[in-house]
Every structure is written in structure tokens, then in C-alpha cells.
Design an enzyme around this catalytic site. Sequence first.
Site, PDB file in Angstrom:
ATOM      1  N   LYS A  55      52.202  32.303  44.495  1.00  0.00           N
ATOM      2  CA  LYS A  55      53.452  31.655  44.090  1.00  0.00           C
ATOM      3  C   LYS A  55      54.090  30.969  45.291  1.00  0.00           C
ATOM      4  O   LYS A  55      54.500  29.804  45.202  1.00  0.00           O
ATOM      5  CB  LYS A  55      54.405  32.707  43.511  1.00  0.00           C
ATOM      6  N   ARG A 125      61.773  36.788  44.555  1.00  0.00           N
ATOM      7  CA  ARG A 125      60.616  36.807  43.644  1.00  0.00           C
ATOM      8  C   ARG A 125      59.366  37.363  44.310  1.00  0.00           C
ATOM      9  O   ARG A 125      59.069  37.038  45.446  1.00  0.00           O
ATOM     10  CB  ARG A 125      60.308  35.381  43.163  1.00  0.00           C
ATOM     11  N   GLY A 134      53.592  38.811  35.633  1.00  0.00           N
ATOM     12  CA  GLY A 134      54.492  39.789  35.035  1.00  0.00           C
ATOM     13  C   GLY A 134      54.307  41.209  35.532  1.00  0.00           C
ATOM     14  O   GLY A 134      54.961  42.118  35.038  1.00  0.00           O
ATOM     15  N   MET A 136      54.710  42.373  38.700  1.00  0.00           N
ATOM     16  CA  MET A 136      55.652  42.799  39.736  1.00  0.00           C
ATOM     17  C   MET A 136      57.044  42.241  39.413  1.00  0.00           C
ATOM     18  O   MET A 136      57.250  41.660  38.375  1.00  0.00           O
ATOM     19  CB  MET A 136      55.144  42.353  41.097  1.00  0.00           C
ATOM     20  N   ARG A 364      50.926  27.227  38.845  1.00  0.00           N
ATOM     21  CA  ARG A 364      49.731  28.012  39.144  1.00  0.00           C
ATOM     22  C   ARG A 364      48.634  27.581  38.177  1.00  0.00           C
ATOM     23  O   ARG A 364      48.897  26.928  37.166  1.00  0.00           O
ATOM     24  CB  ARG A 364      50.000  29.508  38.999  1.00  0.00           C
ATOM     25  N   HIS A 482      16.870  52.328  22.350  1.00  0.00           N
ATOM     26  CA  HIS A 482      15.978  51.579  21.464  1.00  0.00           C
ATOM     27  C   HIS A 482      16.771  50.688  20.507  1.00  0.00           C
ATOM     28  O   HIS A 482      16.525  49.494  20.381  1.00  0.00           O
ATOM     29  CB  HIS A 482      15.093  52.554  20.679  1.00  0.00           C
ATOM     30  N   ARG A 589       5.903  40.750  24.449  1.00  0.00           N
ATOM     31  CA  ARG A 589       5.491  42.150  24.298  1.00  0.00           C
ATOM     32  C   ARG A 589       4.507  42.252  23.148  1.00  0.00           C
ATOM     33  O   ARG A 589       4.901  42.200  21.984  1.00  0.00           O
ATOM     34  CB  ARG A 589       6.720  43.030  24.081  1.00  0.00           C
ATOM     35  N   ARG A 645       2.559  40.675  28.298  1.00  0.00           N
ATOM     36  CA  ARG A 645       2.397  42.037  28.789  1.00  0.00           C
ATOM     37  C   ARG A 645       1.426  42.787  27.894  1.00  0.00           C
ATOM     38  O   ARG A 645       1.568  42.777  26.676  1.00  0.00           O
ATOM     39  CB  ARG A 645       3.762  42.749  28.793  1.00  0.00           C
ATOM     40  N   GLU A 773       7.625  48.555  38.135  1.00  0.00           N
ATOM     41  CA  GLU A 773       8.659  49.357  37.484  1.00  0.00           C
ATOM     42  C   GLU A 773       8.554  50.842  37.811  1.00  0.00           C
ATOM     43  O   GLU A 773       9.345  51.655  37.354  1.00  0.00           O
ATOM     44  CB  GLU A 773       8.618  49.142  35.971  1.00  0.00           C
ATOM     45  N   SER A 792       6.567  41.041  38.174  1.00  0.00           N
ATOM     46  CA  SER A 792       7.836  40.972  37.476  1.00  0.00           C
ATOM     47  C   SER A 792       8.421  42.380  37.512  1.00  0.00           C
ATOM     48  O   SER A 792       7.768  43.334  37.104  1.00  0.00           O
ATOM     49  CB  SER A 792       7.625  40.497  36.040  1.00  0.00           C
ATOM     50  N   GLY A 794      10.286  45.295  36.248  1.00  0.00           N
ATOM     51  CA  GLY A 794      10.814  45.801  34.973  1.00  0.00           C
ATOM     52  C   GLY A 794      12.032  46.639  35.332  1.00  0.00           C
ATOM     53  O   GLY A 794      11.917  47.831  35.613  1.00  0.00           O
ATOM     54  N   THR A 795      13.171  46.014  35.355  1.00  0.00           N
ATOM     55  CA  THR A 795      14.337  46.691  35.946  1.00  0.00           C
ATOM     56  C   THR A 795      14.861  47.853  35.114  1.00  0.00           C
ATOM     57  O   THR A 795      15.505  48.747  35.651  1.00  0.00           O
ATOM     58  CB  THR A 795      15.477  45.688  36.217  1.00  0.00           C
ATOM     59  N   ASP A 797      12.932  50.159  33.453  1.00  0.00           N
ATOM     60  CA  ASP A 797      12.139  51.318  33.847  1.00  0.00           C
ATOM     61  C   ASP A 797      12.356  51.675  35.310  1.00  0.00           C
ATOM     62  O   ASP A 797      12.428  52.843  35.671  1.00  0.00           O
ATOM     63  CB  ASP A 797      10.641  51.048  33.595  1.00  0.00           C
ATOM     64  N   CYS A 861      12.089  41.139  34.612  1.00  0.00           N
ATOM     65  CA  CYS A 861      12.420  41.131  33.204  1.00  0.00           C
ATOM     66  C   CYS A 861      13.121  42.441  32.904  1.00  0.00           C
ATOM     67  O   CYS A 861      12.727  43.496  33.368  1.00  0.00           O
ATOM     68  CB  CYS A 861      11.252  40.859  32.279  1.00  0.00           C
ATOM     69  N   TYR A 881      13.096  32.718  46.315  1.00  0.00           N
ATOM     70  CA  TYR A 881      12.444  32.071  47.456  1.00  0.00           C
ATOM     71  C   TYR A 881      11.516  30.983  46.987  1.00  0.00           C
ATOM     72  O   TYR A 881      10.734  31.176  46.070  1.00  0.00           O
ATOM     73  CB  TYR A 881      11.616  33.101  48.232  1.00  0.00           C
TER      74      TYR A 881
HETATM   75  P1  ADP Z   1      56.927  36.074  37.334  1.00  0.00           P
HETATM   76  O1  ADP Z   1      55.899  36.079  38.384  1.00  0.00           O
HETATM   77  O2  ADP Z   1      57.021  37.348  36.600  1.00  0.00           O
HETATM   78  O3  ADP Z   1      56.867  34.850  36.474  1.00  0.00           O
HETATM   79  P2  ADP Z   1      59.084  34.799  38.713  1.00  0.00           P
HETATM   80  O4  ADP Z   1      59.293  35.090  40.154  1.00  0.00           O
HETATM   81  O5  ADP Z   1      58.397  33.529  38.401  1.00  0.00           O
HETATM   82  O6  ADP Z   1      58.341  36.021  38.070  1.00  0.00           O
HETATM   83  O7  ADP Z   1      60.516  34.825  38.076  1.00  0.00           O
HETATM   84  C1  ADP Z   1      60.901  35.331  36.835  1.00  0.00           C
HETATM   85  C2  ADP Z   1      61.682  34.293  36.051  1.00  0.00           C
HETATM   86  O8  ADP Z   1      62.820  33.880  36.769  1.00  0.00           O
HETATM   87  C3  ADP Z   1      60.870  33.048  35.778  1.00  0.00           C
HETATM   88  O9  ADP Z   1      61.123  32.623  34.481  1.00  0.00           O
HETATM   89  C4  ADP Z   1      61.396  32.067  36.758  1.00  0.00           C
HETATM   90  O10 ADP Z   1      61.285  30.761  36.279  1.00  0.00           O
HETATM   91  C5  ADP Z   1      62.838  32.489  36.898  1.00  0.00           C
HETATM   92  N1  ADP Z   1      63.304  32.121  38.239  1.00  0.00           N
HETATM   93  C6  ADP Z   1      62.750  32.486  39.382  1.00  0.00           C
HETATM   94  N2  ADP Z   1      63.386  31.939  40.429  1.00  0.00           N
HETATM   95  C7  ADP Z   1      64.369  31.201  39.914  1.00  0.00           C
HETATM   96  C8  ADP Z   1      65.374  30.376  40.497  1.00  0.00           C
HETATM   97  N3  ADP Z   1      65.456  30.187  41.804  1.00  0.00           N
HETATM   98  N4  ADP Z   1      66.226  29.767  39.675  1.00  0.00           N
HETATM   99  C9  ADP Z   1      66.137  29.945  38.344  1.00  0.00           C
HETATM  100  N5  ADP Z   1      65.234  30.690  37.725  1.00  0.00           N
HETATM  101  C10 ADP Z   1      64.345  31.328  38.508  1.00  0.00           C
HETATM  102 MG    MG Z   2      56.849  33.071  37.091  1.00  0.00          MG
HETATM  103 MG    MG Z   3       8.866  48.792  31.381  1.00  0.00          MG
END
Ligand code: ADP
Ligand code: MG
Ligand code: MG
Length: 994
Positions: A55, A125, A134, A136, A364, A482, A589, A645, A773, A792, A794-795, A797, A861, A881
Site C-alpha cells: 500500500k 493505515r 482487510g 490488519m 493495488r 486405486h 499401460r 510399459r 521406481e 522414466s 515412476g514417482t 511407487d 510419469c 537437460y
Molecule cells: P484496508 O487495507 O483494509 O483497505 P485501508 O488502509 O485502505 O485499509 O483503509 C480503510 C478504509 O479507510 C478504506 O476504505 C480507505 O479508503 C479509507 N481511508 C484510508 N485512508 C484514508 C484517508 N486518508 N482519507 C479517507 N479515507 C481513508
Molecule cells: Mg484499502
Molecule cells: Mg509404478
Amino acid sequence: MVSCSNFWRSTQVNRKLVGIQDNILPHNSMPGPNQKRVYMFAEGRIDQKELLGNKGANLCEMSRLGLPVPPGFVITTTTCLDFFEAKKKMPLGLKEEYLTALAQVEKQAGKKFGDKSNPLLLSVRSGAAVSMPGMMDTVLSLGLNDEIVAALVESTGNKKWAFDCYRRLIQMYQNVVLGKSTDPYEEVIKKMKVAKGYKYDMQMSGEDWEEVVRQFKGLGEALPTDPHEQLETAIAAVFNSWFTPRAVRYREYNNIQGLLGTACNVQTMVFGNKSADSGTGVAFTRNPATGENVFFGEYLEQAQGEDVVSGVRTPHSLAFLQQHMPEAYQELDKYQRLLETHFRDMQDLEFSVEDRKLYMLQTRTGKRTAKASVQIAVDMVAEGMITEQEALLRIDPERMNYFLHPTVDTKAPKTVLGKGLPASPGAATGAVVFSPEVAETMVKGDPNVKLILVRTETTADDIHGMRAATGIVTENGGMTSHAAVVARGMGKCCVAGAHTLHVDVEGKQFITKDGTVIKEGDVITLDGATGLVLLGDVPRMPPGADACFQTLMGWAHKHSRLAVAANADSPEDARVALSYGATGIGLCRTEHMFFPPERIDIMREMILAETEKERQKALDRLFAFQKADMRAMFEVMTGKHVTIRLLDPPLHEFLPTNHHDAEALAARIGKPVETVLREISDLKEANPMLGFRGCRLTIKFPEITLMQVRAIIMAAVEARAGGAVVHPEIMIPLVATSTELEVIVPLVEAEIRKIFAESGGITVPYRLGTMVEVPRACLTAEKIAPFVSFISFGTNDLTQMTWGFSRDDVSHFLPQYLEKKVIHADPFVSIDEEGVGQLIKMTTDKMKTQKNGGSFTAGICGEHGGDPASVAFFSRAGLDYPHNQPSKRSLQKRKAKEMKSRSRVSQLHHLPSQAIHGKAVDTRIFHSRRREAKTNYLNSQLMVSLARKKSQRSHFFFSTIQSENDFCFQKGNHERALKDKDKHQLCQEQGQQN
Ligand code: ADP
Ligand code: MG
Ligand code: MG
């Protein structure tokens, strides 16, 4: 519900921190004392993701590109590591450094943090090097207290907004920093709305929010009044969120290792909740569900970030934004194009509009469905944005299953009867049947009848029943039992090792864990993607014929180094393999040619023969079948190699297992039942897989082998006479010592010479080789080498014999091994590099040294040919190779040729391998050995995709239906998906949840 509340509730977790885990925090990455800990957005670079987090680095990049990113700075991931090293204390000097950065932000924003007349508010953030959506925490609107909020009302006249921000801060702080539930806070809001008759938060007035804040103060610990204390504690909370259980679990499930911690982004707040001309949204530069190249997103007016994903108000499409604020929309559209072109991949964007002014908050790489991933990759090549190789590398082979098999409709209601291993993909519905004979008879009576064969386990005796059924369930057995292997070979859905079902074949019923009795004729559905056994006819979705997928496969062929040969036991199989681009048949086979009903009895007569003459008579009849099949096979595969075989399985696999069948057989072939029973008991083995099979059969009954060789070579000669270009390769199974070959090879060669002598001058080029094998064969590879032109591995066996794990019994203890981390992956699914891998590498090296300059080839195989991580290993182990073809061509030409591998990985079936393996390769790419890993990964993609294609027998349909599991738009879903599944199950569920 009120906006925000769902989200915050969903993120409610036990915030007690888990301890630092050594295995994910490499100590050698400790920063030096003078290390820079804080980077302004203008300073950071995109290649600093490990240091700044995904981020953070992307925010820096967007700022650098001149996009309207609210000013801010990033505290590095190494600081997070230091924070934990210092027992959760702010590392020395950090505060001074971030205060200096804050001063710069204040200058850029024209506001001051903690100031009463013109306060700067901040967001803090989280964001690690690998996106963990989501997982952290983030705190918004830091920097408010009673005085400042009052001043803010005064200066802006916008009481509603000021107090909305304040109450959000109090709630978030309570949850994220103090680790308390926000339920009582939500209760206050709810009561207020009921009292006022409001439906949405939006309807609350400034006075209402003010009253809410007043009531909040009566609930527990207060927000610190000092903005700087708020900031410092929020930064600590973001660092702490690195170890929240869900974040830890997420990293475990996704095999994300070696990261330092989370970065912390401190950023100027912008306010989508400020006015009717404000709002917030998320967008994707292309449709993440279908891949269609259209700008796609959602917008919610008068809202802050999390309100969009919380789902309390239904967001509008971007058309709403376009209509109400065309300038903001135009600008957003411009940036999304710019970002996609810049990052060369589909982007997932967060933005806010404050009083008609657009701000970019995040970009992202966007998550997408399997279908979208292919569509986007192929489109981007057409647009000239990426190369074909890059397109291939972006595809997760695990997920290509989507294109090949019908799936159980994820949205349909289900009653789960039990769960086993997803042994063969697809979905099947039918009436339960317990006897293979009944299944066969029923299908003969009505070819359209759909049956699910339920057995404790299957044997070669059940083949006809398996063929008649649309799906197979077994109580015992693993991924390579089997039932599993045969079902995959037949392209049928199979759930193996459903231990919770008690299968009573005699009583014609099975009983589930909770006592439900399912009787013959009851309808059930199998989900080959998850291993679930479901009650009734659960709707299925057909696979799609996807032009983009075909294009992608074409590129995979074009750019691969390893050659892929198919497993095929019949001309029909060979035809299918060819249509999917197989370079040859890597494993035919021969015993499978003896299984059809009209042949099996002859085979049995041969086995039961009491004199050599009698045996020869049966062999002569088998010869006719074998030769006809082989000839058809060579004709189909003209110009390509076919590796055959020699007979491998123990002979008793061909004989009936119960008294009743033995009687019937005796009657059919005109032998006393005692003879049949005696022979059956004579051939009984305590451990058939280590018993009388493979080349041991040849040593005892050379006439069987001679019949096979004669059939193969005569078929080749006839096919050649008919104009086909034939390359037969005869492969001797289960060799343990060179002395076995010392006996067998001259025998085979003499027979071939005899045939050539009889054939009126027609000869065919052929090669002799062996399966490797048995571990002893590996240890003595240099002695075996002189007898063979190819090997070959025979992984299956080899794994079985190296570990001493019977693959049919492994399901009884393997789950515990995995759970307790005694081993990290099923060695029958993903090659055990350390042990079995060492044997493979050693053998290949020895053979190559010995065979210097020849046209020697080494391949594998086995089921491992369908596992990306294993294929990557085979490539590294030297199976790819180039061998030195004696050539008169220029060195350059030879070099070019050497780039093309001669190794073969022969693999018919798709093996749903553990999600974790696909991921492991990803991680490797992320961290180091980039180039090597990439090349290997490219190969694996090809391999797996092709292997899977091969197992797809039915025609393609066009379909746009998406699997719900496939794609998680909402953070909440993602989290839930992780919580709901225990780890072992997750491992076995083909990575669908990513
Ligand atoms: P996550 O990784 O869980 O998406 P974010 O750090 O992106 O967490 O933030 C959570 C929410 O808060 C997101 O919807 C983001 O757009 C919003 N947010 C983060 N920073 C700001 C900011 N500076 N101003 C307004 N909204 C923000
Ligand atoms: Mg976000
Ligand atoms: Mg075999």
C-alpha cells in the site's frame, strides 16, 4: 444496520497478541541504528515494497505520478520488526523522525495536527509487502477531541460532518487501539435512529451525532484527548495488527513467509462524509468477475471508506458518479487508465470525493476470478501491454480447473452427508449403487442412467462398475488410491477416503456420521472440487469453452521447455491427448487393454493355466487384442513417440475376489472351481505393491513379456507398412537391479530381431528403457544405464517405497502428519524434494554422466506431473537437460536446439494439489531466485494445464457462470472463508478461496 457497524463488527477479533514467531521473522534483516524509518510519499519508490509495504509503495508511486493523493508518509516494515523486538515499544528515534515528517505533511496540507482553528486529521493505515486485504487495521480521523471538534464546527459550520467524524474516531479507537467491542456503541446509534425514525446514518443531524458522542463517553475507556497520544497509540495498534490471529492465519494459509511486518501509512484525511457532494468508492480497471475491459466500480455518496464494503447501504455503480459529478468521474477515469498502463495489470482502486474534489487513496493489483484472470491476460497481450510469457506467469494453474470441469453450483442449498478427499474433479449426481455388477447391468439396460458407485475401496475388479458410474465414492484410500487414479484416468468425479461414511456393501447402504442411512437408489451429488458428498440432486454448472483459455494454452505450448506426453491406454485416449497437444504418449499401460469384459476372462485363463501350452494358447488370443490396439495407437500417434510399459500389476488383480465370482469364472472357462480358488489363494499377497509384479513377472513368465513385445513391434511394423511414422519405446517396470535387465533386455532384443527378420525388410526404430521406481535402482543407476536408452521415474511407487508409506493406506495417518507439521505436504501430491527428490536428482546425474553424448532421455510419469511445485522441481533436477544430439550443424544452431528439452513429463490425470503449493511458488518468485523460479513456474503452468485438459473428456460449453468461492469482492467474505475452514481441509480445497 448503521453504516460502518457491520464492518467494524466483522473485524472484531480477539486482540490479544500472539507471540513473535521466529519462523516468519528473519533476524538477519535487522536494520542498523541509523536506518531511515520514515519516508515521505514523495520519497518512496515502487521497488521498495518490502520496506514500505504494498500500500505504501503504491501510494508513493501514485504521488510521484502526480495523482491527487492526500499527503502523508510511510513508517517502514523494519520498524514494525523493531517494535516487536523492543517488546512493543516505539523504537528509539522513531517519534522524532515521524514528527519531522508530520511537519512536512502539515505544510503540504496547509493544516496543523492538534490545532484548534485549522486542524489536520490523519488516517493511520496498515499495509504489508504482500497485500492482505482487510486482515490488519486502520484508524481514521485521528486528531479530534472535544475542543477541536467544537472549533471545527465553528470554522466549517458543518456540525453533522464534524460529529460524524468524531463518533467514528471514538468507535474505531475503541476497537482497533483498545481492542474492545463496539457493540455498545452501535447500540447507542441504533437506539437513536429508532427514536428518530431514521433508516440510515446519513439521516442523522449534527445534534443527533453530538448526542451520540455524549452518550459514548459513558461507555468505558475514553479516547485520549491529546492528538499526539492518539497518533502514537494508533501507530502501535497498526503494528500490533500484524499479529492478530486472523492476520497470522491468513499468512499461514497463503504461505506468506519471510516478511518483516506491516508498514504504517500516516496520511491526511479526506472526507467522503462531508457533504452531499462527497462520497467514496472502490473501482477495478477491468471487470474482476468476467475480465471484460470496462471500468467497473461502486460509489456511495455521503460515506467514508468502509461504508462501501460493509454493505449497509447499496452502493451505486460508477454511472451515478458520472451523472452527478462528471468532472470527478472524468478525472477518475483518466487515472484508472494511467494506473493500469503504468502497473501493467488490472488495478483495484480506492478513492474519495470531498466537495466534488477527487482523491486517490489506494491502488493495488486486483484480485480476480479464474475466468477473468485468463481474459485479462490474453487481452493485455493483444493490447501490447504484456508479453505472452508474462501472461502465462500471471495465471495460477491451480485455478484453471474452472475451465475443465463442471462444478457444483456454489449458490445451491446443500445437505452434506460426508467429506473425503477431492480425488478427481468435477461434479456428479446419480443414484447410489454399491455393486459394480449392478451398475454395469443398469447402464446396459438404460445408457442414460446416472449412478454413483459407493465402495469401501475399489480394485481392478470394479473397473466395469466405475466405467458405468458417473461418480465414485470410497470410504478408504487417498489421493492416489486405486479409485482416485482410475477415476481421474476416466475423467470421472471421485471422492476418496470419506472416512465418516460407513459403507456397508453387503447391506447396500451407507450410514453417515449423524446416522443418516442412504440406501441403494437414493440420489446423491459429489463435489470433486471440495470432496463433499451431498444429499440429492444439487445443481451443477457446465464448464465453459473459453477462447481465451485456448489461446493461453497455445502460448503455453509455444514457450515450454519441458515436453508433455500424455498417459493413454487406448487409441481413443491417444486421440484426445493429441487433440490437446500432447507431444507423445509417455505411459501406455498395457494391462488396461486386458480389462474389457471380453478380454478379462482370457487374461484369467492365462493366469490360471496349468501348463505352458495352455498358457501359450491364452497368450496367443491376448496377442491379437494387444496387437490390434497397439497398431491403432501407433496410427493415431503417427510421428510421435509412444512409450509402452510392459505388464506391471500383480496378477491377482485380474482375478475375482469372492467365492461367488470365482464360481462363475470357473463355470465360464470350464475349470474346476477348486483350481480357480487355489490359484487365487496362491497369488494372494500380504503386500501386493511390494510383491509379484513389474519385471518380476517377466523373470518368472518370460512368455508374457514376449507376447507383449511381439504385439507391440509387429503392430509398429504393420503401422509403418501402412504409412505411419512410428516410434515405439518399450519400458520395463519396477527394475531394482541391473541383473534383471541383463536377463530381460537380451530376451526382448532377440524377439524384436526375430520379428524384423519375419517382416520382409520392414524395421522400425525403437528404444528400450526402464521405469525407475525402486530406490535400489536409483542407488545403482550407473549399472542400469548401459541397458537403457531412456528412463522414466515412476514417482508414485518411488515415493511409496522411499517413505515406506503405502499409498492406499496413507489416508489413515497423513492428516495427522500434516496437522502436526511432521510433514508439510502430502508426498504423493507434491514431490518430497528432500528425500525422493534427492534420488531423482542423483539418478538423473549418474545416468547423464554415463550416457554422455547419447540420445538418452529422462522423464517422469506419476501424479506429481500435475503438481506445479513438483514440476518446478523436476525442471531444476535436470530432467529438462538438453542432451547433446550429435550434430553437424553450427554451434549456434545446436545451442538453440538445446534450449528445447527432451524430457518428458507424462501425466494423464489432473491431481488437485494443495493450494499451498501453488502459493509456495508465488512466494519464491516474490523473494528471490526470480528468474529460475519463473522459468520453472512457466513450465508448471503448461504441464498442469495440459494434464488437466487431458482429463477433460466432455465437450466444452460456453458459460459465464462464476463460482462464488472464486472471487471475494468483500473483505468480510474473505475473512469468513478463512475462518470457516480448518487448515487441513483448506489444503485440500484447490486454492479456491484465494
Ligand atoms: P484496508 O487495507 O483494509 O483497505 P485501508 O488502509 O485502505 O485499509 O483503509 C480503510 C478504509 O479507510 C478504506 O476504505 C480507505 O479508503 C479509507 N481511508 C484510508 N485512508 C484514508 C484517508 N486518508 N482519507 C479517507 N479515507 C481513508
Ligand atoms: Mg484499502
Ligand atoms: Mg509404478
